[in-house]
Scaffold this motif. Structure first.
Motif, PDB file in Angstrom:
ATOM      1  N   ASP A   1      -1.906  14.264  11.960  1.00  0.00           N
ATOM      2  CA  ASP A   1      -0.854  13.524  11.367  1.00  0.00           C
ATOM      3  C   ASP A   1       0.187  14.563  11.064  1.00  0.00           C
ATOM      4  O   ASP A   1       1.494  14.249  11.251  1.00  0.00           O
ATOM      5  CB  ASP A   1      -1.126  12.712  10.055  1.00  0.00           C
TER       6      ASP A   1
ATOM      7  N   LEU B   1       3.887  10.448  -1.265  1.00  0.00           N
ATOM      8  CA  LEU B   1       4.349  10.543  -0.053  1.00  0.00           C
ATOM      9  C   LEU B   1       5.745  11.583   0.023  1.00  0.00           C
ATOM     10  O   LEU B   1       6.078  12.438   0.931  1.00  0.00           O
ATOM     11  CB  LEU B   1       4.947   9.138   0.736  1.00  0.00           C
TER      12      LEU B   1
ATOM     13  N   GLN C   1       4.734  15.179  -0.267  1.00  0.00           N
ATOM     14  CA  GLN C   1       4.213  15.567   0.943  1.00  0.00           C
ATOM     15  C   GLN C   1       4.996  15.915   2.101  1.00  0.00           C
ATOM     16  O   GLN C   1       4.889  16.762   2.738  1.00  0.00           O
ATOM     17  CB  GLN C   1       3.122  14.422   1.486  1.00  0.00           C
TER      18      GLN C   1
ATOM     19  N   PHE D   1      -3.215  18.220   1.179  1.00  0.00           N
ATOM     20  CA  PHE D   1      -2.982  16.709   0.961  1.00  0.00           C
ATOM     21  C   PHE D   1      -4.340  15.948   1.542  1.00  0.00           C
ATOM     22  O   PHE D   1      -4.651  16.121   2.520  1.00  0.00           O
ATOM     23  CB  PHE D   1      -1.717  15.998   1.399  1.00  0.00           C
ATOM     24  N   ALA D   2      -5.076  15.263   0.520  1.00  0.00           N
ATOM     25  CA  ALA D   2      -6.207  14.863   1.137  1.00  0.00           C
ATOM     26  C   ALA D   2      -6.183  13.874   2.135  1.00  0.00           C
ATOM     27  O   ALA D   2      -6.987  13.565   3.007  1.00  0.00           O
ATOM     28  CB  ALA D   2      -6.893  13.992  -0.083  1.00  0.00           C
ATOM     29  N   ASN D   3      -4.843  13.165   1.929  1.00  0.00           N
ATOM     30  CA  ASN D   3      -4.611  12.037   3.223  1.00  0.00           C
ATOM     31  C   ASN D   3      -3.822  12.382   4.406  1.00  0.00           C
ATOM     32  O   ASN D   3      -3.418  11.534   5.108  1.00  0.00           O
ATOM     33  CB  ASN D   3      -4.002  10.665   2.582  1.00  0.00           C
ATOM     34  N   PHE D   4      -3.951  13.593   4.599  1.00  0.00           N
ATOM     35  CA  PHE D   4      -3.146  14.289   5.805  1.00  0.00           C
ATOM     36  C   PHE D   4      -4.119  14.820   6.652  1.00  0.00           C
ATOM     37  O   PHE D   4      -4.579  15.870   6.376  1.00  0.00           O
ATOM     38  CB  PHE D   4      -2.291  15.498   5.044  1.00  0.00           C
ATOM     39  N   THR D   5      -4.319  14.089   7.698  1.00  0.00           N
ATOM     40  CA  THR D   5      -5.162  14.877   8.836  1.00  0.00           C
ATOM     41  C   THR D   5      -4.340  15.957   9.520  1.00  0.00           C
ATOM     42  O   THR D   5      -2.907  15.658   9.694  1.00  0.00           O
ATOM     43  CB  THR D   5      -5.700  13.743   9.870  1.00  0.00           C
TER      44      THR D   5
ATOM     45  N   THR E   1       2.303   4.508  -3.382  1.00  0.00           N
ATOM     46  CA  THR E   1       2.071   5.867  -3.279  1.00  0.00           C
ATOM     47  C   THR E   1       3.378   6.549  -2.720  1.00  0.00           C
ATOM     48  O   THR E   1       3.274   7.949  -2.381  1.00  0.00           O
ATOM     49  CB  THR E   1       0.728   6.432  -2.174  1.00  0.00           C
TER      50      THR E   1
ATOM     51  N   ALA F   1       2.743   4.194   6.443  1.00  0.00           N
ATOM     52  CA  ALA F   1       2.796   5.567   5.541  1.00  0.00           C
ATOM     53  C   ALA F   1       3.148   6.750   6.087  1.00  0.00           C
ATOM     54  O   ALA F   1       4.068   7.562   5.595  1.00  0.00           O
ATOM     55  CB  ALA F   1       1.079   5.591   5.073  1.00  0.00           C
TER      56      ALA F   1
ATOM     57  N   ASN G   1       0.705  -1.196  -0.133  1.00  0.00           N
ATOM     58  CA  ASN G   1       0.171  -0.121   0.095  1.00  0.00           C
ATOM     59  C   ASN G   1       0.666   1.377  -0.011  1.00  0.00           C
ATOM     60  O   ASN G   1       0.609   2.113  -0.779  1.00  0.00           O
ATOM     61  CB  ASN G   1      -0.943   0.113   1.460  1.00  0.00           C
TER      62      ASN G   1
END
Lengths: 93, 200
Positions: B94, A60, A63, B87-91, A56, B119, A52
């Motif tokens: 986090d 990452l 980011q 970023f959508a996956n970044f709360t 990505t 991740a 997973n």
């Protein structure tokens, strides 16, 4: 969390007690860099084995880089305010 | 700089080994990483405890010096938090935790991997490692534009050995003690603040 603090504190006490034993400290310093290498290798293996995450990894990476810039900018800003109010006088003598 | 390169190479070697789905995956078992974390913390403690300047700075402590690491810590955490909505996956949580790594990539990424998985652990490792690399590259420029505290702020808790020489060259010897003090305080804060942020 308590374990984390316990290991850190034990290290500080032992480091203080052995502060004059240079060969002990040298060994500790060398072991530290090896421990970091080993940890990063373990992390890499853990990441590489995780499908997973691997799918990505490019996102990452971006980011991470942008977060890093955000952190540095935030630190510069707040420490700049501290510098302005508390340190400027040192240089204006 | 050389050290950062070695770390990057080792990390990618690890990824390569992990991708083989081979025997090496034994090493990624969580408790293995946890025990090496304890070992590392112990060693970091020895480094701090045995350093004469660490105890010396405690004697010369005043409010002004304490403000330096505290402002750096707050700025680092909040600065990362501001990035989160991109970023959508970044709360937000986090992002704050990654920012609380203060550049200390090995410690922060392991703690975050433990609590939040691979991740976010990768993000923590790469974000904090690039903080160290960026500091090494930009320290002289930052000192000229933003003042003498700037290289110290950028460095955060990045391993004192690697960034301290660069900071001293950029900010001058007067700031070495402040840099050192700030680095130690931030180093100690990482294992305390990161789990705290993730516990909410």
């Amino acid at each position: 969390m308590w374990m984390i603090f316990l290991f850190l504190l034990t290290g500080v006490i032992i480091g203080f007690l052995f502060r004059n034993k240079h060969n002990v400290l040298k060994t500790a310093a060398k072991t530290t860099s090896w421990a970091v290498f080993l940890l990063v290798l373990f992390l890499g293996i853990s990441v590489g084995g995780n499908k997973n995450v691997m799918s990505t990894i490019g996102v990452l990476g971006w980011q991470a880089l942008i977060t890093s810039v955000g952190s540095i900018a935030g630190s510069l800003l707040l420490s700049g305010i501290v510098y302005f109010f508390f340190f400027r006088d040192i240089h204006e003598k | 700089m050389k050290n950062s390169l070695i770390i990057i190479i080792i990390f990618f070697t690890g990824i390569f080994l992990g991708m083989q789905q081979s025997i090496f995956l034994v090493f990624s078992r969580v408790d293995m990483i946890l025990y090496s974390l304890y070992g590392l913390l112990f060693l970091v403690g020895i480094d701090i405890g045995s350093n004469p300047s660490a105890w010396l700075t405690l004697k010369t402590l005043n409010v002004r010096i304490v403000l330096v690491p505290l402002s750096i810590a707050a700025g680092s955490i909040l600065g990362a938090g501001v990035i989160a909505p991109l970023f959508a996956n970044f709360t937000a949580q986090d992002a704050l935790a990654v920012g609380a790594g203060f550049g200390y990539y090995s410690l922060s990424s392991i703690i975050i991997t433990q609590i939040k998985g691979d991740a976010l652990g990768v993000i923590a490792l790469l974000a904090n490692l690039s903080r160290e690399v960026l500091t090494l590259l930009l320290a002289p420029l930052l000192a000229r534009i933003f003042g003498k505290l700037a290289p110290i702020a950028a460095a955060g808790a990045t391993y004192i050995d690697t960034t301290l020489p660069v900071i001293v060259r950029a900010s001058g010897k007067d700031y070495a003690i402040i840099a050192f003090f700030s680095g130690i305080v931030l180093t100690i804060l990482v294992p305390l603040v990161v789990p705290l942020i993730l516990s909410f």
